[in-house]
Motif scaffolding. Structure first.
Motif, PDB file in Angstrom:
ATOM      1  N   THR A  36      25.247 -21.314  33.069  1.00  0.00           N
ATOM      2  CA  THR A  36      25.771 -21.734  31.762  1.00  0.00           C
ATOM      3  C   THR A  36      26.448 -20.575  31.058  1.00  0.00           C
ATOM      4  O   THR A  36      27.536 -20.723  30.488  1.00  0.00           O
ATOM      5  CB  THR A  36      24.636 -22.287  30.890  1.00  0.00           C
ATOM      6  OG1 THR A  36      23.981 -23.365  31.572  1.00  0.00           O
ATOM      7  CG2 THR A  36      25.171 -22.791  29.563  1.00  0.00           C
ATOM      8  N   ALA A  37      25.820 -19.395  31.107  1.00  0.00           N
ATOM      9  CA  ALA A  37      26.412 -18.217  30.478  1.00  0.00           C
ATOM     10  C   ALA A  37      27.758 -17.872  31.107  1.00  0.00           C
ATOM     11  O   ALA A  37      28.724 -17.539  30.400  1.00  0.00           O
ATOM     12  CB  ALA A  37      25.459 -17.031  30.589  1.00  0.00           C
ATOM     13  N   CYS A  41      29.829 -19.912  32.570  1.00  0.00           N
ATOM     14  CA  CYS A  41      30.817 -20.924  32.151  1.00  0.00           C
ATOM     15  C   CYS A  41      31.264 -20.700  30.711  1.00  0.00           C
ATOM     16  O   CYS A  41      32.446 -20.855  30.389  1.00  0.00           O
ATOM     17  CB  CYS A  41      30.229 -22.322  32.314  1.00  0.00           C
ATOM     18  SG  CYS A  41      29.999 -22.858  34.024  1.00  0.00           S
ATOM     19  N   VAL A  42      30.330 -20.335  29.849  1.00  0.00           N
ATOM     20  CA  VAL A  42      30.700 -20.062  28.452  1.00  0.00           C
ATOM     21  C   VAL A  42      31.656 -18.882  28.386  1.00  0.00           C
ATOM     22  O   VAL A  42      32.645 -18.907  27.642  1.00  0.00           O
ATOM     23  CB  VAL A  42      29.438 -19.793  27.603  1.00  0.00           C
ATOM     24  CG1 VAL A  42      29.828 -19.295  26.204  1.00  0.00           C
ATOM     25  CG2 VAL A  42      28.597 -21.060  27.485  1.00  0.00           C
ATOM     26  N   ARG A  43      31.387 -17.839  29.154  1.00  0.00           N
ATOM     27  CA  ARG A  43      32.282 -16.680  29.165  1.00  0.00           C
ATOM     28  C   ARG A  43      33.677 -17.061  29.666  1.00  0.00           C
ATOM     29  O   ARG A  43      34.684 -16.559  29.146  1.00  0.00           O
ATOM     30  CB  ARG A  43      31.706 -15.581  30.060  1.00  0.00           C
ATOM     31  CG  ARG A  43      30.418 -14.960  29.549  1.00  0.00           C
ATOM     32  CD  ARG A  43      29.981 -13.776  30.406  1.00  0.00           C
ATOM     33  NE  ARG A  43      28.642 -13.346  30.035  1.00  0.00           N
ATOM     34  CZ  ARG A  43      27.558 -13.609  30.753  1.00  0.00           C
ATOM     35  NH1 ARG A  43      27.664 -14.287  31.881  1.00  0.00           N
ATOM     36  NH2 ARG A  43      26.366 -13.206  30.344  1.00  0.00           N
ATOM     37  N   ALA A  80      27.691 -25.818  28.954  1.00  0.00           N
ATOM     38  CA  ALA A  80      28.529 -24.821  28.293  1.00  0.00           C
ATOM     39  C   ALA A  80      29.397 -25.473  27.225  1.00  0.00           C
ATOM     40  O   ALA A  80      29.698 -24.857  26.192  1.00  0.00           O
ATOM     41  CB  ALA A  80      29.406 -24.101  29.313  1.00  0.00           C
ATOM     42  N   VAL A 103      27.588 -25.470  24.002  1.00  0.00           N
ATOM     43  CA  VAL A 103      27.548 -24.129  23.400  1.00  0.00           C
ATOM     44  C   VAL A 103      28.903 -23.780  22.786  1.00  0.00           C
ATOM     45  O   VAL A 103      28.982 -23.295  21.649  1.00  0.00           O
ATOM     46  CB  VAL A 103      27.159 -23.078  24.455  1.00  0.00           C
ATOM     47  CG1 VAL A 103      27.179 -21.678  23.850  1.00  0.00           C
ATOM     48  CG2 VAL A 103      25.791 -23.388  25.040  1.00  0.00           C
ATOM     49  N   VAL A 104      29.975 -24.042  23.533  1.00  0.00           N
ATOM     50  CA  VAL A 104      31.313 -23.697  23.065  1.00  0.00           C
ATOM     51  C   VAL A 104      31.685 -24.504  21.820  1.00  0.00           C
ATOM     52  O   VAL A 104      32.352 -23.995  20.908  1.00  0.00           O
ATOM     53  CB  VAL A 104      32.344 -23.939  24.194  1.00  0.00           C
ATOM     54  CG1 VAL A 104      33.766 -23.812  23.667  1.00  0.00           C
ATOM     55  CG2 VAL A 104      32.109 -22.958  25.335  1.00  0.00           C
ATOM     56  N   SER A 153      31.146 -32.224  25.346  1.00  0.00           N
ATOM     57  CA  SER A 153      30.454 -32.084  26.627  1.00  0.00           C
ATOM     58  C   SER A 153      31.007 -33.066  27.652  1.00  0.00           C
ATOM     59  O   SER A 153      31.227 -32.704  28.823  1.00  0.00           O
ATOM     60  CB  SER A 153      28.952 -32.318  26.430  1.00  0.00           C
ATOM     61  OG  SER A 153      28.269 -32.253  27.664  1.00  0.00           O
TER      62      SER A 153
END
Length: 275
Positions: A23-24, A26-28, A60, A63-64, A170
């Motif tokens: 997930t991290a 993908c967020v990056r 992600a 989060v985004v 999402s």
């Protein structure tokens, strides 16, 4: 028995750490949010392998979209006109991603409708300049999204509007994984060559996580509204994918961005089309 339970707990912790790391990553990749190293399995310097980590793209997406979701909540509690709030939220969504998906939609519109051959269309899509078709696509999509977010704030409480928006964002990214895993690559040196294509197992996991992200909308949206959104959004994403296959031979990063934008918009429109 205790040893077996300890083994299960260890496996669960490792699986959770892998999911957090995916997930991290993908967020990056999909945003400009600063994400530090979150666990031992997370390596911020490692290039993403989307054949595996794309399962976390729907997570992600939450989060985004969270900064925009919180802005919906805040502005919904104010006396600001809802349409103004909608435009501010759209701006926040674009700012967090660096307008990644919006740029893809504009490039697709310029390339698909401004070129006469697949080669010329791909050439136009790589051009950083925006043309008439791309400008029109952005005006319509950004304006429509602002209006739809305003309609959410008019029809639902600020918290409910936030939940629906997060679910829509999402879902739009779940549709990315779907089209990414089913379409051929338009460029041999493009996104798939560099970062991999989601495999069948990864896509199925993404669908599970995407469905989980939509669960909070169940007590908020009337069943006919949710059903219409869930029917129309995949159809729209599939339409973008088929158009991409006909125009340039398959997907590109820009096409996936267009899938996200169109899928999210159509889901919101479907949810608001019926009471």
């Amino acid at each position: 028995m205790d040893r077996q339970e300890d083994r299960h707990r260890l496996d669960l912790r490792l699986a959770l750490a892998d999911l957090v790391a995916d997930t991290a990553a993908c967020v990056r990749f999909f945003s400009r949010l600063p994400v530090p190293k979150l666990c031992s399995a997370d390596d911020p310097a490692r290039l993403p392998d989307f054949s595996q980590i794309s399962r976390a793209i729907p997570l992600a997406g939450i989060v985004v979209a969270m900064p925009a979701g919180l802005l919906v909540l805040l502005l919904g509690l104010s006396q600001l006109p809802t349409l103004a709030s909608g435009f501010l939220v759209v701006g926040m969504l674009a700012m967090v991603t660096g307008a990644l998906h919006e740029d893809g939609l504009a490039d697709v519109a310029d390339g698909f409708f401004g070129g006469h051959t697949p080669e010329r269309r791909l050439e136009i899509m790589k051009d950083s300049r925006i043309g008439a078709f791309g400008s029109i696509a952005l005006i319509v999509s950004l304006g429509l999204k602002a209006v739809l977010i305003a309609a959410l704030l008019d029809r639902y409480t600020p918290l409910e509007a936030m939940v629906i928006l997060l679910g829509a964002e999402s879902l739009g990214r779940t549709l990315i994984v779907w089209q990414w895993s089913t379409l051929p690559a338009a460029r041999p040196d493009g996104l798939a060559h560099r970062f991999g294509v989601p495999i069948s197992k990864t896509f199925k996991q993404a669908c599970i996580f995407g469905a989980a992200c939509l669960l909070p909308t169940l007590p908020v949206l009337p069943l006919p509204s949710l059903a219409l959104g869930l029917i129309l959004a995949p159809l729209a994403a599939h339409g973008v994918g088929m158009l991409a296959k006909a125009r340039i031979g398959g997907f590109s990063g820009d096409v996936l961005g267009a899938v996200q934008q169109v899928g999210t918009l159509v889901f919101l429109a479907g949810c608001l089309a019926v009471a």
